[in-house]
Design a protein around this motif. Structure first.
Motif, short mmCIF file in Angstrom:
data_model
loop_
_atom_site.label_atom_id
_atom_site.label_comp_id
_atom_site.label_asym_id
_atom_site.label_seq_id
_atom_site.Cartn_x
_atom_site.Cartn_y
_atom_site.Cartn_z
N VAL A 221 73.29 -12.27 51.08
CA VAL A 221 73.90 -11.80 50.07
C VAL A 221 73.87 -12.96 48.71
N LYS A 222 73.85 -14.13 49.26
CA LYS A 222 73.81 -15.25 48.25
C LYS A 222 72.22 -15.25 47.54
N LYS A 223 71.13 -14.88 48.36
CA LYS A 223 69.89 -14.74 47.67
C LYS A 223 70.11 -13.55 46.71
N LYS A 224 71.00 -12.46 46.64
CA LYS A 224 70.79 -11.22 45.78
C LYS A 224 71.76 -11.63 44.46
N VAL A 225 72.68 -12.86 44.39
CA VAL A 225 73.46 -12.84 43.68
C VAL A 225 72.90 -14.15 42.79
N ARG A 226 73.02 -13.75 41.23
CA ARG A 226 72.61 -14.79 40.38
C ARG A 226 73.40 -15.94 40.56
N GLN A 227 72.79 -17.11 40.51
CA GLN A 227 73.74 -18.58 40.52
C GLN A 227 73.57 -19.13 39.25
N PRO A 228 74.66 -19.55 38.65
CA PRO A 228 75.94 -19.67 39.10
C PRO A 228 76.63 -18.40 39.14
N CYS A 229 77.54 -18.10 39.80
CA CYS A 229 78.35 -16.97 39.86
C CYS A 229 79.71 -16.92 40.21
N VAL A 230 80.30 -15.77 40.07
CA VAL A 230 81.81 -15.82 40.20
C VAL A 230 82.09 -14.46 40.92
N ALA A 231 83.11 -14.75 41.95
CA ALA A 231 83.74 -13.65 42.56
C ALA A 231 85.16 -13.23 42.12
N VAL A 232 85.03 -11.97 41.95
CA VAL A 232 86.74 -11.46 42.05
C VAL A 232 87.19 -11.33 43.34
N VAL A 233 88.12 -11.79 43.76
CA VAL A 233 88.82 -11.50 45.30
C VAL A 233 90.22 -10.97 45.20
N THR A 234 90.30 -10.00 45.64
CA THR A 234 91.49 -9.28 45.69
C THR A 234 91.83 -8.53 47.17
N THR A 235 93.13 -8.53 47.29
CA THR A 235 93.67 -7.99 48.72
C THR A 235 93.82 -6.40 48.62
N ASP A 236 93.53 -5.81 47.31
CA ASP A 236 93.70 -4.53 46.95
C ASP A 236 92.56 -3.83 46.95
N LYS A 237 92.30 -2.97 47.96
CA LYS A 237 90.90 -2.08 48.04
C LYS A 237 90.76 -1.13 46.96
N VAL A 238 91.68 -0.54 46.55
CA VAL A 238 91.60 0.37 45.35
C VAL A 238 91.16 -0.25 44.07
N TRP A 239 92.12 -1.25 43.90
CA TRP A 239 91.73 -1.89 42.62
C TRP A 239 90.32 -2.51 42.69
N ASP B 66 97.63 -10.59 43.55
CA ASP B 66 96.76 -10.26 44.81
C ASP B 66 95.40 -10.40 44.07
N PHE B 67 94.96 -10.95 43.14
CA PHE B 67 93.57 -11.06 42.63
C PHE B 67 93.35 -12.34 41.86
N TRP B 68 92.13 -12.86 42.19
CA TRP B 68 91.85 -14.11 41.63
C TRP B 68 90.13 -14.16 41.21
N ILE B 69 89.87 -15.19 40.22
CA ILE B 69 88.37 -15.39 40.01
C ILE B 69 88.15 -16.59 40.65
N VAL B 70 87.06 -16.57 41.52
CA VAL B 70 86.63 -17.64 42.38
C VAL B 70 85.24 -18.01 41.94
N PRO B 71 85.16 -19.24 41.17
CA PRO B 71 83.74 -19.58 40.66
C PRO B 71 82.78 -20.18 41.77
N ASN B 72 81.60 -19.72 41.77
CA ASN B 72 80.73 -20.21 42.86
C ASN B 72 81.39 -20.41 44.38
N PRO B 73 81.77 -19.26 44.85
CA PRO B 73 82.53 -19.10 46.06
C PRO B 73 81.97 -19.64 47.36
N ALA B 74 82.60 -20.50 47.93
CA ALA B 74 82.27 -21.25 49.13
C ALA B 74 81.93 -20.16 50.18
N PHE B 75 82.57 -19.12 50.27
CA PHE B 75 82.09 -18.11 51.30
C PHE B 75 80.68 -17.67 51.38
#
Length: 128
Positions: free
Chosen positions: A45-63, A29-38
């Motif tokens: 938010v995009k202005k605050k994040v250095r580009q290129p970027c990567v997102a760690v997407v998970t459905t587990d809030k604690v993790w 339930d976790f993935w690395i998403v490079p340059n996420p389209a969202f």
């Protein structure tokens, strides 16, 4: 984030999590998403994040909280949408995107992770 010495433990965190999930027959339930389209829908938010970027997407809030605490220079947020929308990438990150470290300046007691280690954590590569 993928090639930063400050986050050198990041690949190990992901590999250990995947190993645990496989041993306990839990679906990943976790993935690395490079340059996420969202991020395109989140211009502030995009202005605050250095580009290129990567997102760690998970459905587990604690993790998610755990990962945020373990990494440097990250933005923690939430996105809503279908799995396909949340895991869509505008552009993948090539294995050779980062310059190889100068061995004479590498002082860690272990070798640098191999280029492209992150591809195993792209959506759809759960079995890699």
């Amino acid at each position: 984030m993928l090639h930063d010495e400050n986050n050198e433990h990041f690949p190990e965190v992901l590999r250990e999590r995947r190993r645990f999930y496989r041993e306990t027959s839990k679906e990943q339930d976790f993935w690395i998403v490079p340059n996420p389209a969202f991020l395109d829908a989140m211009p502030d938010v995009k202005k605050k994040v250095r580009q290129p970027c990567v997102a760690v997407v998970t459905t587990d809030k604690v993790w998610n909280d755990f990962v945020k605490l373990r990494l440097d220079r990250v933005y923690k947020g939430a996105v809503e949408g279908t799995g396909v929308e949340c895991l869509k990438s505008n552009e993948l990150i090539a294995k050779d995107a980062f310059k190889a470290p100068d061995p004479s300046k590498w002082t860690a007691p272990y070798l640098k992770y191999a280029p492209g280690w992150w591809e195993a954590f792209y959506p759809g590569n759960e079995d890699a």
